[in-house]
Write an enzyme that holds these catalytic residues in place. Sequence first.
Site, PDB file in Angstrom:
ATOM      1  N   HIS A   5      59.727  30.664  22.504  1.00  0.00           N
ATOM      2  CA  HIS A   5      60.358  31.702  21.695  1.00  0.00           C
ATOM      3  C   HIS A   5      59.513  31.952  20.443  1.00  0.00           C
ATOM      4  O   HIS A   5      59.092  30.996  19.803  1.00  0.00           O
ATOM      5  CB  HIS A   5      61.762  31.277  21.273  1.00  0.00           C
ATOM      6  CG  HIS A   5      62.387  32.269  20.335  1.00  0.00           C
ATOM      7  ND1 HIS A   5      62.942  33.453  20.797  1.00  0.00           N
ATOM      8  CD2 HIS A   5      62.512  32.286  18.980  1.00  0.00           C
ATOM      9  CE1 HIS A   5      63.379  34.137  19.753  1.00  0.00           C
ATOM     10  NE2 HIS A   5      63.140  33.452  18.639  1.00  0.00           N
ATOM     11  N   GLY A  22      31.595  45.348  45.124  1.00  0.00           N
ATOM     12  CA  GLY A  22      32.377  46.311  45.887  1.00  0.00           C
ATOM     13  C   GLY A  22      32.993  47.418  45.064  1.00  0.00           C
ATOM     14  O   GLY A  22      32.578  47.702  43.933  1.00  0.00           O
ATOM     15  N   HIS A  73      42.895  41.241  44.738  1.00  0.00           N
ATOM     16  CA  HIS A  73      43.274  39.818  44.821  1.00  0.00           C
ATOM     17  C   HIS A  73      43.747  39.444  46.219  1.00  0.00           C
ATOM     18  O   HIS A  73      43.606  38.308  46.649  1.00  0.00           O
ATOM     19  CB  HIS A  73      44.320  39.458  43.759  1.00  0.00           C
ATOM     20  CG  HIS A  73      45.381  40.489  43.581  1.00  0.00           C
ATOM     21  ND1 HIS A  73      45.191  41.618  42.847  1.00  0.00           N
ATOM     22  CD2 HIS A  73      46.640  40.556  44.037  1.00  0.00           C
ATOM     23  CE1 HIS A  73      46.295  42.348  42.849  1.00  0.00           C
ATOM     24  NE2 HIS A  73      47.186  41.721  43.584  1.00  0.00           N
TER      25      HIS A  73
HETATM   26  C1  LIG Z   1      40.026  53.480  40.929  1.00  0.00           C
HETATM   27  C2  LIG Z   1      40.502  52.221  41.590  1.00  0.00           C
HETATM   28  C3  LIG Z   1      41.187  51.285  40.852  1.00  0.00           C
HETATM   29  C4  LIG Z   1      41.607  50.107  41.442  1.00  0.00           C
HETATM   30  N1  LIG Z   1      42.285  49.204  40.678  1.00  0.00           N
HETATM   31  C5  LIG Z   1      42.679  48.050  41.229  1.00  0.00           C
HETATM   32  C6  LIG Z   1      43.327  47.065  40.442  1.00  0.00           C
HETATM   33  O1  LIG Z   1      43.533  47.244  39.251  1.00  0.00           O
HETATM   34  N2  LIG Z   1      43.687  45.907  41.039  1.00  0.00           N
HETATM   35  C7  LIG Z   1      43.470  45.681  42.368  1.00  0.00           C
HETATM   36  O2  LIG Z   1      43.831  44.613  42.866  1.00  0.00           O
HETATM   37  N3  LIG Z   1      42.871  46.596  43.150  1.00  0.00           N
HETATM   38  C8  LIG Z   1      42.463  47.775  42.604  1.00  0.00           C
HETATM   39  N4  LIG Z   1      41.813  48.683  43.384  1.00  0.00           N
HETATM   40  C9  LIG Z   1      41.622  48.379  44.810  1.00  0.00           C
HETATM   41  C10 LIG Z   1      40.453  47.407  45.002  1.00  0.00           C
HETATM   42  O3  LIG Z   1      39.293  47.977  44.473  1.00  0.00           O
HETATM   43  C11 LIG Z   1      40.286  47.098  46.466  1.00  0.00           C
HETATM   44  O4  LIG Z   1      41.491  46.636  47.008  1.00  0.00           O
HETATM   45  C12 LIG Z   1      39.238  46.017  46.673  1.00  0.00           C
HETATM   46  O5  LIG Z   1      38.008  46.409  46.130  1.00  0.00           O
HETATM   47  C13 LIG Z   1      39.080  45.695  48.153  1.00  0.00           C
HETATM   48  O6  LIG Z   1      38.104  44.727  48.313  1.00  0.00           O
HETATM   49  P1  LIG Z   1      37.245  44.657  49.657  1.00  0.00           P
HETATM   50  O7  LIG Z   1      36.311  43.525  49.469  1.00  0.00           O
HETATM   51  O8  LIG Z   1      38.133  44.663  50.827  1.00  0.00           O
HETATM   52  O9  LIG Z   1      36.440  46.040  49.712  1.00  0.00           O
HETATM   53  P2  LIG Z   1      35.520  46.791  48.678  1.00  0.00           P
HETATM   54  O10 LIG Z   1      35.708  46.344  47.303  1.00  0.00           O
HETATM   55  O11 LIG Z   1      35.694  48.236  48.978  1.00  0.00           O
HETATM   56  O12 LIG Z   1      34.055  46.332  49.077  1.00  0.00           O
HETATM   57  C14 LIG Z   1      33.482  46.692  50.279  1.00  0.00           C
HETATM   58  C15 LIG Z   1      31.992  46.717  50.106  1.00  0.00           C
HETATM   59  O13 LIG Z   1      31.393  46.880  51.384  1.00  0.00           O
HETATM   60  C16 LIG Z   1      30.270  47.697  51.249  1.00  0.00           C
HETATM   61  N5  LIG Z   1      29.969  48.262  52.561  1.00  0.00           N
HETATM   62  C17 LIG Z   1      30.703  49.137  53.268  1.00  0.00           C
HETATM   63  N6  LIG Z   1      30.129  49.359  54.471  1.00  0.00           N
HETATM   64  C18 LIG Z   1      29.010  48.606  54.493  1.00  0.00           C
HETATM   65  C19 LIG Z   1      28.007  48.393  55.451  1.00  0.00           C
HETATM   66  N7  LIG Z   1      28.043  48.992  56.647  1.00  0.00           N
HETATM   67  N8  LIG Z   1      26.993  47.558  55.154  1.00  0.00           N
HETATM   68  C20 LIG Z   1      26.928  46.926  53.942  1.00  0.00           C
HETATM   69  N9  LIG Z   1      27.866  47.088  53.005  1.00  0.00           N
HETATM   70  C21 LIG Z   1      28.896  47.907  53.282  1.00  0.00           C
HETATM   71  C22 LIG Z   1      30.674  48.725  50.220  1.00  0.00           C
HETATM   72  O14 LIG Z   1      29.523  49.284  49.612  1.00  0.00           O
HETATM   73  C23 LIG Z   1      31.494  47.885  49.268  1.00  0.00           C
HETATM   74  O15 LIG Z   1      30.700  47.406  48.212  1.00  0.00           O
HETATM   75  C24 LIG Z   1      41.354  49.865  42.809  1.00  0.00           C
HETATM   76  C25 LIG Z   1      40.652  50.806  43.566  1.00  0.00           C
HETATM   77  C26 LIG Z   1      40.218  51.965  42.968  1.00  0.00           C
HETATM   78  C27 LIG Z   1      39.458  52.957  43.796  1.00  0.00           C
END
Ligand SMILES: Cc1cc2nc3c(=O)[nH]c(=O)nc-3n(C[C@H](O)[C@H](O)[C@H](O)COP(=O)(O)OP(=O)(O)OC[C@H]3O[C@@H](n4cnc5c(N)ncnc54)[C@H](O)[C@@H]3O)c2cc1C
Length: 468
Positions: free
Chosen positions: A447, A42, A324
């Site tokens: 410590h 993701g 997380h």
């Molecule tokens: C620059 C940056 C730094 C970050 N740093 C942190 C951090 O240090 N710590 C932290 O906790 N969070 C961080 N985040 C936030 C974190 O990345 C997200 O909260 C997390 O990835 C959310 O997870 P998710 O599984 O909900 O979605 P995502 O990780 O966004 O995954 C969703 C996936 O679904 C796929 N998808 C979407 N639509 C479709 C579809 N129709 N069919 C098939 N696949 C699809 C996408 O391609 C993607 O791979 C950061 C975000 C960014 C942008």
Amino acid sequence: MSNSTFDLVVIGGGPGGYVAAIRAAQLGLSVACVEKRPALGGTCLNVGCIPSKALLAASHHYHTAAHGLGAFGIAAEGVSFDLAAMMAHKDKVIADNTKGIDFLFRKNKITRFVGAGRLGGEGTVIISGAEGETTITGKAIVIATGSESTPLPGIEIDETVFVSSTGALALPAVPKRLVVIGGGVIGLELGTVWGRLGAEVTVVEFLDRILPFHDAEVSKVMQRLLGQQGMQFKLATKVVAGERIGETARLTLEPAAGGPQETLEADVVLVAIGRRPHVEGLGLDALGVERTKRGFIAVDAGYRTNIPGLYAIGDVIGGAMLAHKAEEEGVALAELLVGQHGHVNAEAIPSVVYTWPEVASVGKSEEQLKQAGIAYKAGKFPFLANGRARASNEVEGFVKILADATTDQILGAHIIGPNAGELIAELVVAIEFGAAAEDIARTCHAHPSLTEAIKEAALAVAGRAIHV
Ligand SMILES: Cc1cc2nc3c(=O)[nH]c(=O)nc-3n(C[C@H](O)[C@H](O)[C@H](O)COP(=O)(O)OP(=O)(O)OC[C@H]3O[C@@H](n4cnc5c(N)ncnc54)[C@H](O)[C@@H]3O)c2cc1C
């Protein structure tokens, strides 16, 4: 056209989706995961948490070698960096991590579909991939499609001059002038990376403080420390227009409350004003899937949408948009699906900013407690009075613990300082276990260690810190 049936179909292979898939497979369900990116993991693994931390680590090492060793009696002259090699480090970290998820999928016998998934009706997912369309069915379907950068009206992201976080993770050269629109976590982390490598960084923030969702005292100290590192701030300021002029950008700014406009020129502008749910092309409206006012998929406490058998987790349902939190929801949902009691405690989700120093928090801020009318006691301890912090020459910041005035139960904790992102774990566990400040105060801490600052802050809640 082929058909397959699974107990669970997960759309999205990010931290929410891939963890839900693994946990469900562990629990004996047949699981498919549909992900449109070639690599699993993701946003987090491909263009978020992991690459940003790889560049933060690389730029931190450079900056320390170039500017931070004198206090230890080390002279390092002619320190330089190779940006392409830093990017190669980042790319290798991404590849290693995403391949790790492939391995976990094979280990757990999860069927992987590469392509964009959309809902084809209750229990059905249609996948558009390189080889055409495939229809699969699931007794349960989970939407875990995450989020995307929120666009700023009037600014077109070209990923060269006007960039999103994705572009800012892959700039081919250090910009002379970088403007970051948005003083939140992503803007400050990426601004820090490029600032350490030599960019003049200006953060433009609509609100009157950076890190608006953090404890105000922490935000204030963070701004001072980032300012000392050269970052400039234009707070209570809105960007009303942005135009590309050749290879540079010109922004028009205005006070948030209205007033005279000014212009600001930049070589690169990072738009980091927040993230919005990624729901395009999923077919939500055709199926009548309810959304919140802000466009997130509406779910109940068991991650159920209003459509039977359809669930949603992670960024796409809002709340703390953190990897997380998405992972915890993935585990909880998989357990609920097999009749177990999965649950995520929203009060015990840490939030970390990986700048220097780091910021980490969990639970309520002072402002939230005041707003809720909850009487609390605050205990604070500065790293300046911590031996390990002094030995490491990292004395900025403090630990602050907020406890209920009557019961002493810990309601919130805020750290700004060295390794804050690791230190916060103790306080997350404390909140999860319903601990009182007294519990931490009476626990022996090694410590010399930075964790002693946590113990001392807990002692300070009762007005009896030893070392201040
Ligand atoms: C620059 C940056 C730094 C970050 N740093 C942190 C951090 O240090 N710590 C932290 O906790 N969070 C961080 N985040 C936030 C974190 O990345 C997200 O909260 C997390 O990835 C959310 O997870 P998710 O599984 O909900 O979605 P995502 O990780 O966004 O995954 C969703 C996936 O679904 C796929 N998808 C979407 N639509 C479709 C579809 N129709 N069919 C098939 N696949 C699809 C996408 O391609 C993607 O791979 C950061 C975000 C960014 C942008």
